[in-house]
Design a protein around this motif. Structure first.
Motif, short mmCIF file in Angstrom:
data_model
loop_
_atom_site.label_atom_id
_atom_site.label_comp_id
_atom_site.label_asym_id
_atom_site.label_seq_id
_atom_site.Cartn_x
_atom_site.Cartn_y
_atom_site.Cartn_z
N ILE A 6 -53.34 -33.52 -12.77
CA ILE A 6 -53.31 -33.19 -14.25
C ILE A 6 -52.50 -34.32 -14.93
CG2 ILE A 6 -52.46 -31.72 -16.17
CD1 ILE A 6 -54.71 -30.38 -14.76
N GLU A 7 -51.22 -34.70 -14.36
CA GLU A 7 -50.32 -35.64 -14.92
C GLU A 7 -50.93 -37.10 -14.99
OE1 GLU A 7 -46.48 -36.05 -13.57
OE2 GLU A 7 -46.02 -33.77 -13.81
N HIS A 8 -51.91 -37.30 -13.72
CA HIS A 8 -52.23 -38.37 -13.64
C HIS A 8 -53.54 -38.66 -14.85
CE1 HIS A 8 -54.21 -42.23 -11.85
NE2 HIS A 8 -55.47 -41.78 -11.71
N GLY A 9 -54.22 -37.66 -14.75
CA GLY A 9 -55.56 -37.58 -15.81
C GLY A 9 -54.74 -37.87 -17.24
N MET A 10 -53.65 -37.34 -17.74
CA MET A 10 -53.08 -37.41 -18.87
C MET A 10 -52.55 -38.87 -19.18
SD MET A 10 -53.08 -34.62 -20.75
CE MET A 10 -54.78 -34.80 -19.75
N ASP A 11 -51.88 -39.35 -17.98
CA ASP A 11 -51.46 -40.83 -18.12
C ASP A 11 -53.05 -41.86 -18.37
OD1 ASP A 11 -49.77 -43.08 -17.73
OD2 ASP A 11 -50.85 -43.43 -15.69
N GLN A 12 -53.94 -41.52 -17.60
CA GLN A 12 -55.11 -42.29 -17.88
C GLN A 12 -55.85 -42.01 -19.22
OE1 GLN A 12 -56.44 -44.61 -15.56
NE2 GLN A 12 -54.55 -44.09 -14.43
N SER A 13 -55.62 -41.00 -19.65
CA SER A 13 -56.11 -40.68 -21.12
C SER A 13 -55.28 -41.44 -22.04
CB SER A 13 -56.12 -39.01 -21.53
OG SER A 13 -56.61 -38.35 -20.45
N VAL A 14 -54.18 -41.57 -22.08
CA VAL A 14 -53.26 -42.27 -22.83
C VAL A 14 -53.58 -43.82 -22.56
CG1 VAL A 14 -50.82 -42.98 -23.24
CG2 VAL A 14 -51.32 -40.78 -23.07
N ASP A 15 -53.78 -44.46 -21.54
CA ASP A 15 -54.13 -45.65 -21.52
C ASP A 15 -55.64 -46.08 -22.09
OD1 ASP A 15 -52.03 -46.18 -19.79
OD2 ASP A 15 -53.17 -46.00 -17.80
N ALA A 16 -56.55 -44.82 -22.01
CA ALA A 16 -57.78 -45.02 -22.77
C ALA A 16 -57.46 -45.00 -24.31
CB ALA A 16 -58.43 -43.92 -22.20
N VAL A 17 -56.80 -44.07 -24.85
CA VAL A 17 -56.55 -44.07 -25.98
C VAL A 17 -55.86 -45.24 -26.83
CG1 VAL A 17 -55.06 -42.81 -27.85
CG2 VAL A 17 -56.48 -41.37 -26.30
N LYS A 18 -54.95 -45.69 -25.98
CA LYS A 18 -54.39 -47.04 -26.59
C LYS A 18 -55.27 -48.08 -26.54
CE LYS A 18 -49.31 -46.24 -26.21
NZ LYS A 18 -48.28 -47.02 -26.32
N ALA A 19 -55.84 -48.49 -25.55
CA ALA A 19 -56.99 -49.27 -25.55
C ALA A 19 -58.11 -49.31 -26.45
CB ALA A 19 -57.72 -49.35 -23.85
#
Length: 193
Positions: free
Chosen positions: A145-158
């Protein structure tokens, strides 16, 4: 020993003030750069915005936080970065313009980064056990779950960086893009106002 302690205290205080200025100064730097891109003096920008020349200088130096109306002025003139940096300073999180040695803000490079980050996000989301109650997750599932949130933030920022770069490069209005999106959400019944 007392003099040494006093020097350390003074040095630490100066370092903290420098960090405070640096952390609050990104939006100010962004409006200074934005003003220069518009080929405006502080006086000309003051006539456009209603702020005094002194107030613009204070915001550029980081003496005061960039005011919302000032950030909106640059957003409406094709430069979303001052607004994004200002919102980051107000909230303590959000999008900062990438300015490190590894940053490549050419629209093609940013587009490729969006694709990469989106693929990583989708892969991470597929591994998240969101169908389970949070209290029943194993440690491994919680890490996913934490990893998914981290990857989601990376995608949103990109994605947000890509939108900002395209607005800047193609002269698109950040505000208009988001207003059109809001109207679409309203028309489809996702938001009330």
């Amino acid at each position: 020993m007392l003099i040494h302690s006093l020097y350390l205290l003074i040095y630490q205080t100066m370092a903290e003030r420098k960090l405070e200025f640096m952390s609050k100064g990104r939006a100010g730097q962004a409006i200074r750069q934005g003003r220069k891109l518009l080929d405006k003096t502080q006086l000309q920008a003051s006539l456009d915005t209603g702020y005094t020349r002194e107030a613009i200088g204070q915001q550029e130096r980081g003496d005061y936080k960039v005011q919302p109306h000032m950030a909106r002025y640059f957003i409406e003139n094709g430069n979303p970065w001052p607004g994004l940096e200002a919102s980051n300073e107000y909230l303590g999180w959000g999008l900062k313009k990438l300015d490190g040695p590894a940053a490549d803000l050419h629209r093609s490079a940013v587009k490729e980064k969006v694709i990469e980050e989106a693929q990583e996000m989708v892969s991470a989301l597929a591994k998240m056990a969101t169908y389970k109650r949070p209290s029943t997750l194993s440690a491994f599932e919680h890490d996913n779950i934490e990893h998914g949130m981290d990857q989601s933030v990376d995608a949103v920022k990109a994605i947000l960086t890509f939108i900002a770069v395209c607005c800047e490069d193609y002269g698109l209005s950040w505000s208009d893009i988001w207003e059109e999106h809001d109207m679409k959400l309203k028309s489809r019944g996702y938001v009330m106002s």
